[in-house]
Design an enzyme around this catalytic site. Structure first.
Site, PDB file in Angstrom:
ATOM      1  N   THR A  31       9.942  49.697  15.298  1.00 49.61           N
ATOM      2  CA  THR A  31       9.897  49.367  16.725  1.00 49.61           C
ATOM      3  C   THR A  31      11.249  50.206  17.278  1.00 49.61           C
ATOM      4  O   THR A  31      10.859  50.802  18.423  1.00 49.61           O
ATOM      5  CB  THR A  31      10.242  47.878  16.753  1.00 49.61           C
ATOM      6  OG1 THR A  31       9.205  47.123  16.140  1.00 49.61           O
ATOM      7  CG2 THR A  31      10.053  47.500  18.262  1.00 49.61           C
ATOM      8  N   ASP A  84      17.672  46.309  17.735  1.00 47.67           N
ATOM      9  CA  ASP A  84      17.142  46.287  16.218  1.00 47.67           C
ATOM     10  C   ASP A  84      15.842  45.561  16.192  1.00 47.67           C
ATOM     11  O   ASP A  84      15.708  44.769  17.363  1.00 47.67           O
ATOM     12  CB  ASP A  84      17.959  45.702  15.275  1.00 47.67           C
ATOM     13  CG  ASP A  84      17.710  46.176  13.829  1.00 47.67           C
ATOM     14  OD1 ASP A  84      18.694  46.177  12.963  1.00 47.67           O
ATOM     15  OD2 ASP A  84      16.400  46.778  13.589  1.00 47.67           O
ATOM     16  N   LYS A  97      15.480  39.686   8.996  1.00 42.23           N
ATOM     17  CA  LYS A  97      15.388  41.031   8.831  1.00 42.23           C
ATOM     18  C   LYS A  97      15.597  41.681   7.239  1.00 42.23           C
ATOM     19  O   LYS A  97      15.755  40.527   6.327  1.00 42.23           O
ATOM     20  CB  LYS A  97      16.448  41.705   9.522  1.00 42.23           C
ATOM     21  CG  LYS A  97      16.183  41.490  11.112  1.00 42.23           C
ATOM     22  CD  LYS A  97      17.424  41.942  11.974  1.00 42.23           C
ATOM     23  CE  LYS A  97      17.670  43.163  11.711  1.00 42.23           C
ATOM     24  NZ  LYS A  97      16.606  44.435  11.924  1.00 42.23           N
ATOM     25  N   GLY A  98      15.189  42.957   6.936  1.00 49.25           N
ATOM     26  CA  GLY A  98      15.285  43.389   5.920  1.00 49.25           C
ATOM     27  C   GLY A  98      13.985  43.886   5.149  1.00 49.25           C
ATOM     28  O   GLY A  98      13.909  44.285   4.103  1.00 49.25           O
ATOM     29  N   GLY A  99      13.038  43.629   6.022  1.00 55.67           N
ATOM     30  CA  GLY A  99      11.622  44.266   5.514  1.00 55.67           C
ATOM     31  C   GLY A  99      11.791  45.558   5.137  1.00 55.67           C
ATOM     32  O   GLY A  99      11.037  46.254   4.339  1.00 55.67           O
ATOM     33  N   GLY A 100      12.529  46.293   5.917  1.00 53.85           N
ATOM     34  CA  GLY A 100      12.792  47.671   5.592  1.00 53.85           C
ATOM     35  C   GLY A 100      14.153  47.985   4.631  1.00 53.85           C
ATOM     36  O   GLY A 100      14.558  49.204   4.389  1.00 53.85           O
ATOM     37  N   GLU A 106      22.568  46.758   8.849  1.00 50.81           N
ATOM     38  CA  GLU A 106      22.206  46.431  10.469  1.00 50.81           C
ATOM     39  C   GLU A 106      23.075  44.919  10.826  1.00 50.81           C
ATOM     40  O   GLU A 106      23.233  44.963  12.177  1.00 50.81           O
ATOM     41  CB  GLU A 106      20.789  45.916  10.311  1.00 50.81           C
ATOM     42  CG  GLU A 106      19.600  46.961  10.062  1.00 50.81           C
ATOM     43  CD  GLU A 106      18.239  46.525   9.841  1.00 50.81           C
ATOM     44  OE1 GLU A 106      18.026  45.245   9.183  1.00 50.81           O
ATOM     45  OE2 GLU A 106      17.367  47.319  10.199  1.00 50.81           O
ATOM     46  N   LYS A 124       5.890  38.537  15.562  1.00 49.67           N
ATOM     47  CA  LYS A 124       6.964  38.247  14.661  1.00 49.67           C
ATOM     48  C   LYS A 124       7.667  36.776  15.327  1.00 49.67           C
ATOM     49  O   LYS A 124       8.450  36.259  14.680  1.00 49.67           O
ATOM     50  CB  LYS A 124       8.401  39.092  14.813  1.00 49.67           C
ATOM     51  CG  LYS A 124       7.742  40.693  14.608  1.00 49.67           C
ATOM     52  CD  LYS A 124       7.377  41.007  13.179  1.00 49.67           C
ATOM     53  CE  LYS A 124       7.052  42.258  12.857  1.00 49.67           C
ATOM     54  NZ  LYS A 124       8.311  43.322  12.919  1.00 49.67           N
TER      55      LYS A 124
HETATM   56  O1  DER Z   1      14.046  46.043   7.974  1.00 48.69           O
HETATM   57  C1  DER Z   1      14.567  45.607   8.972  1.00 48.69           C
HETATM   58  O2  DER Z   1      15.325  44.783   9.328  1.00 48.69           O
HETATM   59  C2  DER Z   1      13.429  46.236  10.384  1.00 48.69           C
HETATM   60  O3  DER Z   1      14.543  46.143  11.549  1.00 48.69           O
HETATM   61  C3  DER Z   1      12.685  45.083  10.330  1.00 48.69           C
HETATM   62  O4  DER Z   1      13.268  43.982  10.780  1.00 48.69           O
HETATM   63  C4  DER Z   1      11.870  45.293  11.859  1.00 48.69           C
HETATM   64  O5  DER Z   1      10.802  46.609  11.587  1.00 48.69           O
HETATM   65  P1  DER Z   1       9.549  46.891  12.401  1.00 48.69           P
HETATM   66  O6  DER Z   1      10.326  47.316  13.728  1.00 48.69           O
HETATM   67  O7  DER Z   1       9.132  47.881  11.892  1.00 48.69           O
HETATM   68  O8  DER Z   1       8.688  45.609  12.415  1.00 48.69           O
END
Ligand code: DER
Length: 233
Positions: A31, A84, A97-100, A106, A124
């Protein structure tokens, strides 16, 4: 489309909050790519002078490739705003958060900012954490500690904490900080005291940071597939 929602939310957040001279924390994920696109457009069109602090290798590359001025927390330890994404947002604007896998930098950047703005597609948006996000709470741990932390969480808290395995590399995901990630599949519930949970997790030796952002969010921009935006603060 989901992308249309992400783009709409990102553009509105940038248009609502960015002004000349801002020191801006730039998040990670998909995003934020739209937000940086809009920021670069505004900087060019309005001749803005802004500095951008990244939250990951990806964010740094994004700042550079969009011709924005790259800064860091040594130079700018106080930020005017951080923007973010999020994996899940509850009714109190607490986040997972932290999927990435970028939650540690962050969270530091979000903490350093006077305002922390979240942008996300409306998938979300949840009532409570764990309602929709099922892959678990990311917890960054030192490499030597991953089994110690896993055992402590599973014996004294609940659920399972699984080492995040890489897709295109043998073995685990290694973060930008050289650490590992456990994804903790907790028991989702409406009434969890996330501040207390975060404190318990952070007290375990070897835990570097969690993907729980509690009481940090200034406002959230949710974008729907038809491009409509819901702002909550
Ligand atoms: O990993 C993360 O914290 C990213 O910011 C995640 O929370 C959002 O990822 P997206 O914008 O691809 O959905």
């Amino acid at each position: 489309s989901v992308a249309k929602g992400k783009r709409a939310a990102a553009f509105k957040a940038i248009d609502d909050h960015i002004k000349d001279g801002d020191r801006i924390g730039i998040g990670s994920g998909s995003t934020i790519v739209f937000a940086v696109e809009r920021l670069a457009e505004r900087v060019k069109n309005e001749k803005l002078s802004v500095r951008c602090v990244p939250t990951s290798f990806q964010a740094k590359e994004l700042i550079i490739s969009n011709g924005l001025v790259l800064s860091n927390l040594e130079t700018d330890h106080v930020l005017d705003i951080a923007i973010d994404g999020a994996d899940e947002v509850d009714k109190d604007l607490n986040l997972i958060k932290g999927g990435g896998g970028c939650q540690t930098q962050e969270k530091i950047v979000a903490f350093a900012a006077k305002k922390f703005i979240v942008i996300a597609d409306d998938s979300k948006k949840s009532e409570y954490l764990g309602e929709k996000w099922k892959t678990g709470l990311p917890i960054e741990v030192l490499q030597i500690a991953h089994k110690v932390v896993k055992a402590k969480i599973e014996s004294s808290l609940e659920g399972t904490a699984d080492l995040r395995i890489a897709q295109k590399k043998a073995g685990p995901v290694v973060t930008d900080n050289g650490n590992l990630i456990l994804d903790w599949k907790f028991d989702a519930a409406r009434d969890k005291d996330w501040s207390q949970v975060n404190g318990l997790l952070k007290a375990i030796p070897g835990v570097v940071e969690t993907g729980l952002f509690v009481g940090m969010t200034s406002c959230v921009y949710f974008g729907s597939p038809n491009g409509e935006i819901l702002t909550i603060n």
